[in-house]
Design an enzyme around this catalytic site. Structure first.
Site, mmCIF file in Angstrom:
data_model
loop_
_atom_site.group_PDB
_atom_site.id
_atom_site.type_symbol
_atom_site.label_atom_id
_atom_site.label_comp_id
_atom_site.label_asym_id
_atom_site.label_seq_id
_atom_site.Cartn_x
_atom_site.Cartn_y
_atom_site.Cartn_z
ATOM 1 N N CYS A 2 4.383 42.987 -25.731
ATOM 2 C CA CYS A 2 3.049 43.477 -25.440
ATOM 3 C C CYS A 2 2.974 43.850 -23.967
ATOM 4 C CB CYS A 2 1.946 42.473 -25.749
ATOM 5 S SG CYS A 2 1.861 42.019 -27.475
ATOM 6 N N ARG A 27 7.481 47.627 -24.194
ATOM 7 C CA ARG A 27 7.178 46.209 -24.409
ATOM 8 C C ARG A 27 6.616 45.930 -25.806
ATOM 9 N NH1 ARG A 27 7.032 43.443 -19.503
ATOM 10 N NH2 ARG A 27 5.888 41.754 -20.506
ATOM 11 N N TRP A 79 3.077 44.296 -29.620
ATOM 12 C CA TRP A 79 4.197 43.877 -30.483
ATOM 13 C C TRP A 79 3.647 42.674 -31.237
ATOM 14 C CZ3 TRP A 79 7.304 39.574 -31.338
ATOM 15 C CH2 TRP A 79 8.469 39.818 -32.073
ATOM 16 N N ASN A 105 -1.096 39.158 -23.432
ATOM 17 C CA ASN A 105 0.339 39.220 -23.720
ATOM 18 C C ASN A 105 0.859 37.793 -23.859
ATOM 19 O OD1 ASN A 105 3.129 39.737 -21.441
ATOM 20 N ND2 ASN A 105 3.167 39.620 -23.638
ATOM 21 N N GLY A 106 1.547 37.502 -24.975
ATOM 22 C CA GLY A 106 2.107 36.164 -25.149
ATOM 23 C C GLY A 106 1.531 35.495 -26.382
ATOM 24 N N GLU A 481 28.532 42.817 -29.151
ATOM 25 C CA GLU A 481 27.570 43.699 -28.484
ATOM 26 C C GLU A 481 27.530 45.065 -29.177
ATOM 27 O OE1 GLU A 481 25.174 43.907 -26.670
ATOM 28 O OE2 GLU A 481 25.164 45.907 -25.787
ATOM 29 N N LYS A 485 24.324 47.217 -30.855
ATOM 30 C CA LYS A 485 23.949 48.619 -30.589
ATOM 31 C C LYS A 485 23.711 49.369 -31.894
ATOM 32 C CE LYS A 485 23.501 47.525 -27.469
ATOM 33 N NZ LYS A 485 22.571 47.221 -26.454
ATOM 34 N N GLU A 488 20.458 47.983 -33.940
ATOM 35 C CA GLU A 488 19.108 48.320 -33.466
ATOM 36 C C GLU A 488 18.886 49.825 -33.397
ATOM 37 O OE1 GLU A 488 18.492 46.307 -29.697
ATOM 38 O OE2 GLU A 488 20.357 47.035 -28.878
ATOM 39 N N HIS A 504 39.606 34.818 -42.561
ATOM 40 C CA HIS A 504 38.968 33.559 -42.967
ATOM 41 C C HIS A 504 37.665 33.801 -43.724
ATOM 42 C CE1 HIS A 504 41.978 31.351 -40.808
ATOM 43 N NE2 HIS A 504 41.735 32.054 -39.722
ATOM 44 N N LYS A 598 11.403 45.610 -25.751
ATOM 45 C CA LYS A 598 12.424 45.425 -24.721
ATOM 46 C C LYS A 598 12.306 44.092 -23.988
ATOM 47 C CE LYS A 598 15.086 47.802 -21.306
ATOM 48 N NZ LYS A 598 16.299 47.644 -22.134
HETATM 49 C C1 G6P Z 1 15.533 42.303 -25.990
HETATM 50 C C2 G6P Z 1 16.145 43.654 -25.694
HETATM 51 C C3 G6P Z 1 17.645 43.520 -25.505
HETATM 52 C C4 G6P Z 1 17.939 42.504 -24.432
HETATM 53 C C5 G6P Z 1 17.263 41.160 -24.695
HETATM 54 C C6 G6P Z 1 17.318 40.266 -23.467
HETATM 55 O O1 G6P Z 1 15.946 41.855 -27.234
HETATM 56 O O2 G6P Z 1 15.867 44.567 -26.734
HETATM 57 O O3 G6P Z 1 18.180 44.783 -25.138
HETATM 58 O O4 G6P Z 1 19.329 42.307 -24.360
HETATM 59 O O5 G6P Z 1 15.883 41.350 -24.983
HETATM 60 O O6 G6P Z 1 16.562 40.873 -22.461
HETATM 61 P P1 G6P Z 1 16.795 40.643 -20.922
HETATM 62 O O7 G6P Z 1 15.727 41.439 -20.251
HETATM 63 O O8 G6P Z 1 16.655 39.167 -20.685
HETATM 64 O O9 G6P Z 1 18.169 41.132 -20.592
#
Ligand code: G6P
Length: 603
Positions: A2, A27, A79, A105-106, A481, A485, A488, A504, A598
């Protein structure tokens, strides 16, 4: 999670808040809303609420919806946490009399109890949403109506009552006063450079950097009020006044906040890796050495992060082991409390975070601090909460990252952790040289021909249901990682594995044409990972090799530079480009993946 923005000044408040809110879309992008306080003695709000992304609306719409003069407004992009994605649940939320509007927010952990307490036989409040937020305006209303509190006192009491990490702004249409409180979620104030009576209050300073770079940071449990163009800061609990320092923010190039001719932030930020890796290693050598020495000397070092940053931490564990022969622990921040029993004042926690605001990481820091452990942060956002609560910090210099999917911040974090590992081995200059070479190889790599090659691979993979990614050693966390990618950005089921683990269990899922991306580096794991690729191929798998050299096991080869211990940096980049291009083919929005945000400021 948010985004909040509030404006008070002589400008067109609704439009300014709306335009600024667009910068906070990363956000949360389920729904958005604006409440503007009408001028000319009207003492009333004009409110807009919409489901969907704010980016899809232009300011003409707001001008038509709120044509009247207004100089105070609050706005919010959501969000969802409590209650579905509906107009009713979109913020701002108002009290029964429609005189108090709130954006938040929160999470309010005790909202149910507050809501129950507001519905007694002698007093009934009409709640219009399923949100936790709505208790705030109603509680303020209750205190003003039943207990004779003035607005600012009532809002402060509401801020004291709510539990959980959050921040909110409340606006009163009758008094024209604004109140804001920070309780664990970020809130930053911008003051207009030429007008000391014009203020922005936002979850992130990128919201108002177009207007000013003079900022004041609220700390936890601090609040502010704006009355008659004058701003005052105070302690929420006691009401005692607080003095705030004005900080000039110059690190954040304003141009960095726009797409600059690219179709999406994601591809722009991928391409920016041409220079962000070099920028990341541009650190103070002495500070790098000091922190590396502290890691070596600590009685337990924990690398802590979430999501992509969590995978970077895991890579860090391998980097320290391989380069510095030093054992460090990587822990997903949300699991850190399980490790608190090992913490002592000699422990060092290295928090890795792009935003510096992630709730789980902040909580891990709080736990570590309660045991008197030292905190060093690797952050991309200057002035973020983590920067302010850490004993020391590094800024990864990637510039504003707007796409939800992290790319350039990831490789910048990997670069700084690599530097620290080399410094811990007493080989800082060697590490710098290696990373400088990797940065220049990335520069060569990011050309249109390279993207064309990956577009061909995107065409092959676009209709696959599952994609496996395997790696070993330094490239095992990068396989995880890479999976994030693809998940998402493309919403494809992608899963990363340590190459040796396939036999395994996961090998049972491999059938004809199951795609498997194999991350290869010229290191001592090379032969083993190629053997694992052969095992997948023998069962019908389609092998995509991301590797400095071609190999007969590959059905599709993506060349990467031979970067030595910087292979995690160069190996993730083709996956980023691939994910972007599959997303385009599938009609996904690469900048705003469904269900995500994000900056994750809730636990
Ligand atoms: C969210 C974002 C990710 C990020 C994660 C941690 O899930 O979509 O891209 O890796 O938060 O965020 P930070 O700001 O702590 O790296």
């Amino acid at each position: 999670m948010c985004g909040i923005i509030a404006y008070s000044g002589k400008g067109d408040a609704a439009i300014l808040a709306f335009e600024s809110l667009k910068k906070l879309e990363y956000r949360g992008y389920d729904s958005w809303g604006v409440a503007a306080l009408l001028a000319n003695g009207k003492k009333a709000f004009s409110v807009i609420k919409k489901v969907g992304k704010i980016g899809a609306t232009n300011s003409e719409f707001v001008k038509q919806a709120i044509p009247e003069q207004n100089h105070m407004a609050i706005a919010h992009t959501r969000w969802a946490t409590h209650g579905g994605v509906t107009e009713q649940n979109a913020h701002p939320h108002l009290d029964c009399r429609l005189t108090i509007a709130v954006v938040h927010n929160g999470i309010i952990e005790n909202y149910q109890g507050i809501r129950n307490s507001l519905n007694t036989p002698g007093e009934a409040h009409e709640f219009k949403s399923q949100t936790d937020t709505e208790v705030i305006p109603h509680y303020i209303e209750h205190l003003m109506q039943k207990e004779g509190c003035d607005f600012l006192t009532a809002a402060r009491k509401a801020a004291i009552l709510i539990k959980g990490r959050s921040a909110f702004v409340a606006l009163n249409s009758e008094t024209g006063q604004m109140f804001a409180a920070r309780k664990g979620a970020p809130l930053i104030v911008g003051i207009h450079e030429n007008n000391s009576e014009e203020f922005f209050i936002a979850s992130d300073l990128t919201a108002f950097l177009d207007h000013t770079n003079k900022v004041m940071y609220l700390d936890d449990n601090e609040g502010l009020s704006i009355s008659n163009g004058k701003i005052d800061f105070f302690d929420i609990e006691t009401g005692a006044p607080k003095q705030k320092r004005v900080v000039d923010i110059h690190w954040h190039g304003k141009a960095n906040l726009e797409k600059e001719g690219y179709d999406h932030f994601l591809i722009k930020e991928i391409m920016e890796q041409k220079y962000t890796i070099a920028a990341a290693i541009n650190q103070d050598d002495e500070k790098i050495q000091d922190v590396a020495d502290a890691i070596k000397g600590a009685f337990g070092t924990f690398l802590v992060g979430c999501g992509t940053a969590g995978k970077v931490c895991m890579t860090g564990e391998y980097l320290f082991s391989k380069i510095a022969k030093k054992h460090v622990n990587s822990v997903v921040a949300s699991e850190f409390s399980g490790y608190q029993h090992y913490l002592t004042p000699k422990t060092l926690v290295v928090a890795v975070s792009q935003s510096g605001e992630t709730a789980d990481v902040l909580e891990a820091i709080e736990i570590a601090k309660s045991k008197s452990a030292k905190i060093v942060s690797l952050l991309n956002v200057f002035g973020s909460t983590m920067m302010r609560v850490s004993d020391d910090f590094f800024i990864t210099n990637a510039g504003a990252e707007r796409a939800v999917v992290s790319t350039k911040a990831t490789t910048a974090q990997l670069a700084v952790l690599s530097l620290l590992a080399y410094a811990a081995a007493g080989r800082l200059q060697e590490g710098k040289l290696l990373l400088m070479n990797a940065a220049s190889s990335v520069n060569d790599m990011l050309n249109p021909r390279y993207e064309e090659h990956l577009k061909r691979l995107a065409l092959i993979l676009q209709d696959k249901k599952d994609i496996f990614i395997i790696g070993r050693g330094l490239n095992y966390p990068i396989a995880l990682e890479a999976a994030i990618k693809l998940q998402e950005t493309c919403n494809i089921h992608a899963q990363g594995f340590a190459g040796g683990e396939l036999k395994h269990g996961p090998l049972a899922l491999v059938g004809p044409d199951t795609p498997c991306i194999v991350l290869v580096a010229n290191d001592d794991a090379k032969q083993d990972i190629l053997n694992n690729a052969s095992e997948v191929k023998a069962r019908g798998g389609f092998i995509i090799g991301i590797s400095p050299e071609n190999d007969e096991v590959f059905d599709f080869w993506v060349k990467v530079p031979d970067a030595g211990n910087a292979s995690p940096i160069v190996n993730i980049i083709p996956v980023q480009i691939l994910a972007y291009n599959i997303a385009l083919l599938l009609g996904r929005d690469p900048d705003y993946p469904r269900n995500l945000a994000k900056s994750v400021t809730v636990k």
